[in-house]
Design a protein around this motif. Structure first.
Motif: not given
Length: 130
Positions: A16-18, A24-26, A45-48, A115-119
């Motif tokens: 999901p975007t944040f 906004k990124w994802y 990591l990308y711009l939405d 799995c749990v990812l974090k940016a």
């Protein structure tokens, strides 16, 4: 990321975007690697959307991507140095984590196919500010 083991190996998956810094990124993931590395998890990591204003501003950023060891509560993390974010294709780590380690259930990265990812993204300013 639920149902990791059932994901299509040929298709990238996106979080999901944040929002960080008004943009906004994802997180993008190739669960079985990409063309550059077929034996490692690939994260990016990308711009939405193609935000030309952000890219044109030449933002100075530091990026960290992490995966949680769900057994021990610790993250495996890779971090950039300071970089000027000018690429609409995002920042990609083709060799984030070997699939052999990811799929080793004793490592704790995958629990019940989850799995749990974090940016983490820190914006320090613009390279054109002076």
């Amino acid at each position: 990321m639920d149902n990791f083991l059932e994901l299509d190996s040929q298709r990238p998956v996106r979080s999901p975007t944040f929002e960080v810094g008004g943009q906004k990124w994802y997180i993008g993931m190739h669960p079985r690697g990409n063309r550059s590395s077929t034996d490692c998890l690939t994260l990016g990591l990308y711009l939405d959307s193609s935000d030309e204003l952000f890219i044109e501003s030449r933002k100075v950023v530091q990026i960290s991507l992490s995966i949680l060891d769900q057994k021990n509560g610790k993250y495996f993390t890779k971090t950039t140095g300071l970089l000027v974010y000018t690429c609409p294709e995002g920042w990609v780590l083709s060799n984030f984590l070997p699939l052999k380690e990811l799929n080793d259930m004793s490592r704790g990265y995958l629990i019940e196919s989850k799995c749990v990812l974090k940016a983490d993204l820190t914006i320090f300013g613009s390279s054109i500010d002076g």
